[in-house]
Design a protein around this motif. Structure first.
Motif, PDB file in Angstrom:
ATOM      1  N   THR A   1       0.828  -1.250   0.012  1.00  0.00           N
ATOM      2  CA  THR A   1      -0.186   0.025  -0.004  1.00  0.00           C
ATOM      3  C   THR A   1       0.787   1.534  -0.177  1.00  0.00           C
ATOM      4  N   ASP A   2       2.032   1.374   0.698  1.00  0.00           N
ATOM      5  CA  ASP A   2       2.884   2.338   0.640  1.00  0.00           C
ATOM      6  C   ASP A   2       3.184   2.666  -0.955  1.00  0.00           C
ATOM      7  N   SER A   3       3.510   1.816  -1.809  1.00  0.00           N
ATOM      8  CA  SER A   3       4.172   1.816  -3.114  1.00  0.00           C
ATOM      9  C   SER A   3       2.739   2.339  -3.755  1.00  0.00           C
ATOM     10  N   ALA A   4       1.826   1.518  -3.407  1.00  0.00           N
ATOM     11  CA  ALA A   4       0.451   1.934  -4.358  1.00  0.00           C
ATOM     12  C   ALA A   4       0.112   3.578  -3.863  1.00  0.00           C
ATOM     13  N   ASN A   5       0.309   3.973  -2.752  1.00  0.00           N
ATOM     14  CA  ASN A   5       0.071   5.422  -2.251  1.00  0.00           C
ATOM     15  C   ASN A   5       1.084   6.314  -3.002  1.00  0.00           C
TER      16      ASN A   5
ATOM     17  N   LEU B   1      -5.060  -0.464  15.595  1.00  0.00           N
ATOM     18  CA  LEU B   1      -5.937   0.655  15.914  1.00  0.00           C
ATOM     19  C   LEU B   1      -4.767   1.920  15.749  1.00  0.00           C
ATOM     20  N   LEU B   2      -3.696   1.892  15.600  1.00  0.00           N
ATOM     21  CA  LEU B   2      -2.682   2.837  15.310  1.00  0.00           C
ATOM     22  C   LEU B   2      -2.956   3.151  13.701  1.00  0.00           C
ATOM     23  N   VAL B   3      -3.085   2.180  13.037  1.00  0.00           N
ATOM     24  CA  VAL B   3      -3.414   2.210  11.531  1.00  0.00           C
ATOM     25  C   VAL B   3      -4.608   2.980  11.207  1.00  0.00           C
ATOM     26  N   PHE B   4      -5.591   2.586  12.084  1.00  0.00           N
ATOM     27  CA  PHE B   4      -6.905   3.297  11.729  1.00  0.00           C
ATOM     28  C   PHE B   4      -6.906   4.739  12.357  1.00  0.00           C
ATOM     29  N   TRP B   5      -6.146   4.954  13.375  1.00  0.00           N
ATOM     30  CA  TRP B   5      -6.190   6.215  13.499  1.00  0.00           C
ATOM     31  C   TRP B   5      -5.284   7.215  12.619  1.00  0.00           C
ATOM     32  N   SER B   6      -4.335   6.721  12.036  1.00  0.00           N
ATOM     33  CA  SER B   6      -3.815   7.283  10.944  1.00  0.00           C
ATOM     34  C   SER B   6      -4.573   7.799   9.984  1.00  0.00           C
ATOM     35  N   GLY B   7      -5.621   6.773   9.615  1.00  0.00           N
ATOM     36  CA  GLY B   7      -6.474   7.056   8.452  1.00  0.00           C
ATOM     37  C   GLY B   7      -7.491   8.046   8.727  1.00  0.00           C
TER      38      GLY B   7
ATOM     39  N   PHE C   1      -6.772   3.219   1.732  1.00  0.00           N
ATOM     40  CA  PHE C   1      -5.687   2.164   1.734  1.00  0.00           C
ATOM     41  C   PHE C   1      -5.269   1.971   3.262  1.00  0.00           C
ATOM     42  N   LEU C   2      -5.324   2.720   4.095  1.00  0.00           N
ATOM     43  CA  LEU C   2      -5.161   2.474   5.334  1.00  0.00           C
ATOM     44  C   LEU C   2      -6.287   1.874   6.205  1.00  0.00           C
ATOM     45  N   GLY C   3      -7.323   2.142   5.853  1.00  0.00           N
ATOM     46  CA  GLY C   3      -8.467   1.383   6.410  1.00  0.00           C
ATOM     47  C   GLY C   3      -8.470  -0.218   5.739  1.00  0.00           C
ATOM     48  N   ILE C   4      -7.976  -0.362   4.586  1.00  0.00           N
ATOM     49  CA  ILE C   4      -7.920  -1.638   4.241  1.00  0.00           C
ATOM     50  C   ILE C   4      -6.943  -2.402   4.847  1.00  0.00           C
ATOM     51  N   ALA C   5      -5.715  -1.823   5.206  1.00  0.00           N
ATOM     52  CA  ALA C   5      -4.484  -2.384   5.997  1.00  0.00           C
ATOM     53  C   ALA C   5      -5.070  -2.688   7.197  1.00  0.00           C
ATOM     54  N   CYS C   6      -5.894  -1.854   8.050  1.00  0.00           N
ATOM     55  CA  CYS C   6      -6.171  -2.109   9.359  1.00  0.00           C
ATOM     56  C   CYS C   6      -7.057  -3.249   9.088  1.00  0.00           C
ATOM     57  N   PHE C   7      -7.950  -3.442   8.283  1.00  0.00           N
ATOM     58  CA  PHE C   7      -8.930  -4.844   8.170  1.00  0.00           C
ATOM     59  C   PHE C   7      -7.884  -5.964   8.010  1.00  0.00           C
ATOM     60  N   GLU C   8      -7.142  -5.844   7.151  1.00  0.00           N
ATOM     61  CA  GLU C   8      -6.222  -6.949   6.775  1.00  0.00           C
ATOM     62  C   GLU C   8      -5.539  -7.295   8.114  1.00  0.00           C
TER      63      GLU C   8
END
Length: 301
Positions: free
Chosen positions: A48-52, A189-195, A89-96
């Motif tokens: 996702t970083d590269s995709a971003n 949770l940290l990833v979700f907060w970033s999103g 993308f951050l939301g997707i990463a959190c879910f994964e």
């Protein structure tokens, strides 16, 4: 005058794209040889970083600040749309991350094997991620780029994911297999907060939230000789990047030429204080009176 930062943004995005591809490959390599599902998931998260970065390059390509026939207010919002894509993308990463942790709890997994050299490789990965996050954030603030600041936020979430994975693998190395799973939840949770932070920073721009308090604009306008009052003040955009402003100006002028001169002085002072800014002023005669500085529910022009 609008500030075109696209060349600087593209340079930063290309550099970080190359570094993110290297990090992703290193994570996948170590994850494959250790059998760590969490590390392979982290490598997937790095995709996702590269995709971003690619998304940022695309958004930057179309985010010209200069107006044209189809976009008379410029194209700045394309960059905000790109930032919202990063939030997705951050939301997707959190879910994964959560899905992988729950599957490990319910179904179990193969024993993870880790050695000191592989942990050292992950520390190198962590160092690169930290460099990318701070580099993008500093450059984003320097050139006023929301897409770079948003991407730096995403990369910082990747830093926490990598720290969690390293902590879990150290626990695995010491014989605590369960650490690999437990640490996944706070990281999610940290990833979700970033999103959420990216959404919070960019939604006001997209929904045309007030950029400057109308009282501040009013104070500058009425300080100009010949201005009796101003009302129906509105502003939108991002202060320091591009602001659009409009108002009704009541002037004490015997002719159009004098009214025009007063209006230009108001514009000059506002530009000096809030540049870059585009201002639209509707001039009204001294007989007109209004105390409605800004807009309120139910008011009409």
């Amino acid at each position: 005058m609008a500030y075109d930062n696209r060349a600087a943004v593209r340079k930063v995005l290309i550099i970080t794209l190359l570094l993110n591809l290297f990090v992703m490959g290193l994570k996948a390599f170590v994850g494959y040889f250790t059998g760590s599902l969490s590390l392979l998931a982290d490598a997937l998260h790095s995709v996702t970083d590269s995709a971003n970065n690619v998304l940022g390059l695309f958004a930057s390509r179309f985010s010209s600040p200069y107006p044209d026939r189809e976009h008379p207010y410029g194209h700045h919002k394309f960059e905000a749309v790109g930032a919202l894509g990063i939030a997705a993308f951050l939301g997707i990463a959190c879910f994964e991350i959560l899905q992988g942790a729950i599957e490990r709890i319910l179904k179990g997994g193969a024993t993870v094997r880790i050695s000191p050299p592989e942990l050292w490789l992950l520390l190198i990965v962590l160092g690169i991620n930290i460099f990318v996050a701070f580099y993008e954030r500093n450059e984003g603030k320097r050139v006023n780029s929301q897409i770079l600041i948003a991407d730096a936020t995403h990369t910082m979430s990747d830093v926490w994911v990598t720290i969690s994975v390293i902590g879990g693998l150290i626990g695995v190395w010491l014989g605590y297999q369960w650490l690999d799973i437990v640490l996944a939840f706070p990281v999610a949770l940290l990833v979700f907060w970033s999103g959420w932070s990216v959404l919070r920073d960019n939604l006001p721009w997209l929904v045309d939230q007030m950029a400057i308090a109308p009282e501040a604009i009013h104070a500058i306008a009425v300080s100009v000789p010949g201005v009796i009052n101003c009302h129906q003040i509105a502003s939108r955009g991002i202060l320091g990047r591009q602001v659009f402003m409009e108002m009704h100006l009541i002037v004490d002028a015997p002719d159009v030429e004098t009214a025009h001169r007063i209006t230009e002085e108001v514009e000059s002072r506002l530009e000096e204080r809030f540049s870059p800014v585009r201002i639209s002023i509707h001039v009204e005669p001294p007989a007109y009176q209004s105390e409605q500085i800004s807009f309120a529910p139910g008011t009409k022009e």
